[in-house]
Scaffold this motif. Structure first.
Motif, short mmCIF file in Angstrom:
data_model
loop_
_atom_site.label_atom_id
_atom_site.label_comp_id
_atom_site.label_asym_id
_atom_site.label_seq_id
_atom_site.Cartn_x
_atom_site.Cartn_y
_atom_site.Cartn_z
N GLN A 1 -7.36 52.81 -3.20
CA GLN A 1 -8.61 52.13 -2.87
C GLN A 1 -9.02 52.45 -1.44
N ASP A 2 -10.27 52.81 -1.25
CA ASP A 2 -10.77 53.11 0.08
C ASP A 2 -10.84 51.82 0.90
N ARG B 1 -9.81 56.99 -3.22
CA ARG B 1 -9.24 58.18 -2.60
C ARG B 1 -8.13 58.70 -3.49
N LYS C 1 -11.46 61.26 -0.25
CA LYS C 1 -12.19 60.82 -1.43
C LYS C 1 -12.18 61.96 -2.44
N ASP D 1 -12.54 51.11 3.55
CA ASP D 1 -13.87 50.75 4.04
C ASP D 1 -14.89 50.53 2.93
N ASP D 2 -14.61 51.10 1.78
CA ASP D 2 -15.55 50.98 0.66
C ASP D 2 -14.74 50.67 -0.60
#
Length: 212
Positions: A134-135, A143, A102, A137-138
């Motif tokens: 794009q993360d 990132r 991140k 998990d979120d």
């Protein structure tokens, strides 16, 4: 020179010594060492290093000065790369092994202030050196990673900057270099832990602010 002229010169030297905040020990012995080093060795720095009352203080002084030397050398050679500043290169180079942290994680690890670091990352993305990911998990978090073009430019910069390895270590022997790396790594680990404790709340607040 008569004795009054000698006294006058001594008083002038004493004024210089007394005004120097680096010279914490205001004793006669310290004044003599200070004045001799200043006069015969160009020695403000030498005085700080060798004065036993300022050993820990001299570490911060010398590390800070080494950072300025390194920044100067880096800046000169970076003109021949795609990176405008040591910070740009440092952030990009830290991703050379394919990691995609991140943004705030990267800035925390590299000890870069968030607003400044975000602006640097944005410039590198605009240059095509970094890419936002794009993360998984979120979905609200992004990132950051190197693009293939960015990896090529980082490796190219490494080649251009490689002479600095010899310049920065200067007259140190291989054993001294190993010892220095060990000591600096120990300090880095200590300060990284302290830094993270202090920064975690600020970084978390920034992430929350960006998501809202």
């Amino acid at each position: 020179m008569n004795k009054y002229e000698v006294i006058k010169e001594l008083l002038e030297l004493l004024d210089v010594f007394w005004a120097d905040e680096e010279a914490e020990d205001k004793s006669v012995e310290s004044f003599c060492r200070y004045t001799l080093y200043k006069r015969f060795n160009g020695g403000h720095l030498r005085y700080i290093v060798q004065n036993s009352f300022n050993k820990k203080q001299s570490i911060g002084y010398l590390i800070g000065k080494m950072c300025r030397y390194a920044r100067f050398y880096n800046r000169e050679l970076l003109r021949h790369t795609d990176f405008a500043t040591p910070e740009e290169f440092g952030l990009a180079a830290s991703l050379i092994h394919g990691k995609t942290p991140k943004k705030t994680e990267l800035l925390g690890k590299e000890v870069v202030e968030v607003p400044t670091g975000m602006a640097i990352l944005k410039r590198l993305v605009n240059k095509g050196i970094l890419m936002e990911i794009q993360d998984a998990d979120d979905k609200r978090a992004l990132r950051i990673g190197l693009t293939p073009y960015g990896r090529e430019k980082v490796l190219e910069a490494f080649r251009i900057l490689s002479p600095l390895n010899e310049v920065i270590t200067g007259p140190l022997s291989d054993e001294e270099v190993r010892n220095l790396i060990e000591l600096l790594s120990k300090l880095d680990e200590f300060h990284q832990n302290n830094y993270q404790v202090i920064k975690d709340k600020l970084l978390s607040s920034y992430e929350i602010e960006q998501k809202t």
